[in-house]
Every structure is written in C-alpha cells, then in structure tokens.
Design a protein around this motif. Structure first.
Motif, PDB file in Angstrom:
ATOM      1  N   ILE A  53       0.853  -1.182   0.000  1.00 50.53           N
ATOM      2  CA  ILE A  53       0.000   0.000   0.000  1.00 50.53           C
ATOM      3  C   ILE A  53       0.897   1.243   0.000  1.00 50.53           C
ATOM      4  CG2 ILE A  53      -1.838   1.236   1.182  1.00 50.53           C
ATOM      5  CD1 ILE A  53      -2.730  -1.494   0.183  1.00 50.53           C
ATOM      6  N   PRO A  79      -3.270  -1.473  -5.411  1.00 49.95           N
ATOM      7  CA  PRO A  79      -3.189  -2.170  -4.120  1.00 49.95           C
ATOM      8  C   PRO A  79      -4.472  -2.135  -3.298  1.00 49.95           C
ATOM      9  CG  PRO A  79      -1.164  -0.986  -4.518  1.00 49.95           C
ATOM     10  CD  PRO A  79      -2.094  -0.599  -5.626  1.00 49.95           C
ATOM     11  N   GLU A  80      -5.173  -1.009  -3.319  1.00 45.40           N
ATOM     12  CA  GLU A  80      -6.421  -0.929  -2.542  1.00 45.40           C
ATOM     13  C   GLU A  80      -7.466  -1.916  -3.048  1.00 45.40           C
ATOM     14  OE1 GLU A  80      -4.029   2.681  -2.245  1.00 45.40           O
ATOM     15  OE2 GLU A  80      -4.867   1.629  -3.978  1.00 45.40           O
ATOM     16  N   GLN A  83      -6.617  -5.385  -1.833  1.00 50.68           N
ATOM     17  CA  GLN A  83      -7.083  -5.551  -0.459  1.00 50.68           C
ATOM     18  C   GLN A  83      -8.590  -5.830  -0.435  1.00 50.68           C
ATOM     19  OE1 GLN A  83      -6.565  -2.094   2.095  1.00 50.68           O
ATOM     20  NE2 GLN A  83      -6.396  -3.398   3.904  1.00 50.68           N
ATOM     21  N   VAL A  95      -2.002  -4.211   7.230  1.00 52.92           N
ATOM     22  CA  VAL A  95      -0.879  -3.544   6.581  1.00 52.92           C
ATOM     23  C   VAL A  95       0.260  -3.442   7.583  1.00 52.92           C
ATOM     24  CG1 VAL A  95      -0.086  -1.448   5.414  1.00 52.92           C
ATOM     25  CG2 VAL A  95      -2.458  -2.220   5.119  1.00 52.92           C
ATOM     26  N   LEU A 101       0.970  -5.539   2.485  1.00 50.35           N
ATOM     27  CA  LEU A 101      -0.361  -6.058   2.827  1.00 50.35           C
ATOM     28  C   LEU A 101      -0.320  -7.572   2.935  1.00 50.35           C
ATOM     29  CD1 LEU A 101      -3.471  -5.370   3.117  1.00 50.35           C
ATOM     30  CD2 LEU A 101      -3.623  -5.968   0.686  1.00 50.35           C
TER      31      LEU A 101
END
Length: 392
Positions: A53, A79-80, A83, A95, A101
C-alpha cells in the motif's frame, strides 16, 4: 456460447477465469500440474505478501522500465483493490509497518481455498494434468491422462508463468509453441535471485547469518534490507530489488553504516581505542555486527590507522560476485512475451483471440507484493477483454 479457455492455474489464470465468469462467459481452466496455485502456495509459506500500500508514483516506479507498460493494468487493479478483493473472499488483511499487505491468517491456502470455492460456484470447469501442446487449426490441444484432448474456445487466455521454479510448473516450455507461431519473445533472465559469491574459508562460521541495517547499491539502484550469508553467496530481500543491475554484471557495494555519513563515522572511529581490538572498536563506536565486520574483512583491508579512510571503506564495501544464482532458483523471471507482440488488450497481435497474462509477459518486479499484484492485475485485464471478445 463456446467456453473461454484459460491455460495456467496460477494467480493470473485464476483472476482471468474470475473475470470471464463474472461477465457470464463459461470457462474451462487447464493446468498441467495435479493442482492449481502451486507456486502461489509455496510463495505464501512464509507469509503471503499480497501487495504494498503506497502512493501510485513510487508503486509504479518499482516496476522499473516495465512500469509504463503495466501502468493501465495496475491503475485498474491497484493495491487498494487487491485488499478489497481479498477481503471480499472473507480474508481479513492487515498492513505492516512498511506498507506491505498480508492476510491476517498469513498463509495462501485459506485465500486460495475461498477463491476456488467461489469460482467453482460460478461454474468453473477445472482440468488438471492437462498439458498444452499447441493448436490443430482452431482447436487447442492437450496431453492428458486420457490421451490427446482438444477444446474449441471463443477465446484463450495464456497464463503460463515464467521460467523459474520448474518443479511447480513454471518451466518456460511454452515458448517453443509460440516461437513456432512467430511470436516475438524476449530471453528469460533471473529476477529476485540470490547472488553467487566465492567466500574465503574465514566466512564459513558466518553461513546462515543475516546482514542487517545496511544499504546495498548496484548500477545506480539502492536497497535497504537484510541479506543472508549462505555457503553459495548472498540471499534475501535486501538484494532482490537489485537483480536487474546485478544480472548485467554491475558491481555491488554495501554501506555498512547507512544511518551515519562518512564524517560521522570517521569522527567516532577517531576516538582512542587503547588495547581494544579493531573488531570491538567497530562494534562499540558504530554498532557493526559480527557479520558486517566479517564482510568488511572479506573484501577490504581495513585501514585501522586512518579513521577517515576506514570510514570511506565502511561506507562503500565492494562485494565481489559472479552474478545471480541460476534462473530455476530465482523467485521470478523477466523475459517472455514482448510487449510489442501484444495489443492494448493483452491480445497477441499475431494470434487473434489469444490473450496473455502474468509472469509470461516481459516485465520485472521486486518482491514485496509487486509481483503478485501485477499477476492479478494482468489476469483481470486479459480476462475482461477476452470476455468482450467472446461476446462480440
């Protein structure tokens, strides 16, 4: 509707299948090994690092020269989103202090199990021990336990991996099939690989010891992180980001005291040491550990009587090496299908209806979640566009 075909059961192939099924396209997934996700499971044994992240610019720059080509895919599945995807499969994440992550359960197996349950519920047909052998006209051929089998798909997504860890299925053998079709390929090379170093006998007591709190530099690239002294050389996450430079025979330097500048090191070393040994003086004044001191002794002749010159040595020890470990020992590889062979949808220009995803494309990524994020992102991108191709 004809089914779409996904060849390869790693993260890229599974994500492509997920995208196709989500678009209402039936999918047959063929995997040469007895089960899917074998390298994925192995990579997760020490903790499954899903992504990192961080802001977009440093994230993309971590892919080096290939970051520009991967940019659209990584922007579409940043990346978000990784997740959110993992948590959508019921896997809580956290994180770490460096932005990495991880699933809270740390291992890959719970995530893979949940993912396969969802794909199976969507109607995925899994065919294991099916090794792809090429084409017969429009038919895709496989060697299987029940003999030669063929599939006539509406589109094909190739997600066959690179050329490392052949025991888990990534052997690069598919290159011969695409070379026969005049597809532009780049030679494979190791990435995220250990380094070959011929140690002197005095390093033997340090085998298995980590070198911590140092800065590594090669070819203008730098990395903060630890490496392990092994019988064969150096291994570890501190070196892996430098593989692109090291495989070009760039010199490797290590700063044994990165949190102090040269003048500060010299000032501390200039303090009287009396009858204290040089090793103990280095430990007391600049906190060098035994492994760091051993590395200094291995590659330099410490200038004990000249604190300024000794400080220069400590700040830039040249580690003489013979390049990365063999490709099959690398965590990943660069090389494979050239970006010039692909259009913007990751479809092969010379083979309409055949899309590519994952590590078989010529891109490079360090460890730290970047590799997996790009495999997932290219798998999603190829799967979505393969679905549009089937529905056209």
């Amino acid at each position: 509707m004809k089914p779409a075909l996904v060849i390869g059961g790693g993260p890229a192939g599974l994500m492509a299948a997920d995208a196709l099924l989500g678009a209402g396209v039936p999918v047959v997934l063929a995997e040469a090994k007895p089960s899917v996700g074998r390298k994925f499971l192995m990579a997760g044994k020490s903790g499954l690092n899903l992504t990192k992240i961080q802001d977009r610019s440093p994230f993309l720059s971590s892919y080096g020269e290939t970051g520009k080509s991967l940019g659209p895919m990584l922007e579409a599945f940043p990346p978000e989103q990784v997740q959110a995807w993992a948590e959508g499969l019921g896997q809580d994440t956290f994180v770490g202090s460096t932005g990495r992550l991880f699933p809270k359960k740390m291992k890959a197996s719970p995530l893979l199990r949940a993912w396969l349950e969802r794909l199976d519920a969507l109607g995925l047909e899994r065919r294991t021990r099916w090794r792809w052998t090429g084409w017969d006209g429009d038919l895709v051929q496989f060697d299987t336990p029940i003999g030669v089998q063929t599939i006539d798909p509406c589109a094909t997504v190739l997600a066959l991996g690179g050329a490392s860890w052949s025991r888990l299925g990534s052997d690069g053998a598919w290159t011969a099939l695409l070379r026969d079709k005049s597809i532009d390929l780049e030679l494979f090379a190791p990435s995220n690989a250990g380094l070959i170093v011929d140690w002197s006998e005095h390093m033997r007591p340090h085998f298995g010891t980590p070198i911590k709190a140092v800065r590594w530099t090669a070819g203008g690239m730098t990395s903060r992180g630890e490496a392990i002294i092994s019988e064969r050389g150096l291994e570890g996450g501190g070196l892996y980001p430098l593989t692109a430079a090291l495989r070009k025979d760039e010199m490797l330097f290590v700063d044994l005291c990165p949190d102090l500048n040269t003048d500060q090191v010299a000032e501390r070393l200039a303090k009287p040491r009396g009858k204290t040994s040089m090793s103990n003086h280095l430990r007391r004044q600049i906190k060098l550990g035994k492994a760091q001191i051993a590395l200094l002794m291995e590659f330099a002749r410490p200038l004990a009587g000249d604190p300024a010159a000794l400080a220069q040595q400590i700040k830039s020890v040249e580690v003489r090496h013979k390049g990365p470990r063999p490709m099959d020992e690398a965590i990943s590889t660069t090389g494979g299908i050239s970006w010039a062979a692909l259009d913007d949808s990751l479809m092969l220009k010379g083979l309409p209806g055949v899309f590519c995803a994952g590590e078989m494309i010529d891109w490079d990524a360090p460890t730290g979640g970047y590799l997996l994020n790009a495999c997932l992102a290219t798998g999603l991108w190829a799967g979505q566009r393969a679905a549009l191709y089937c529905q056209a």
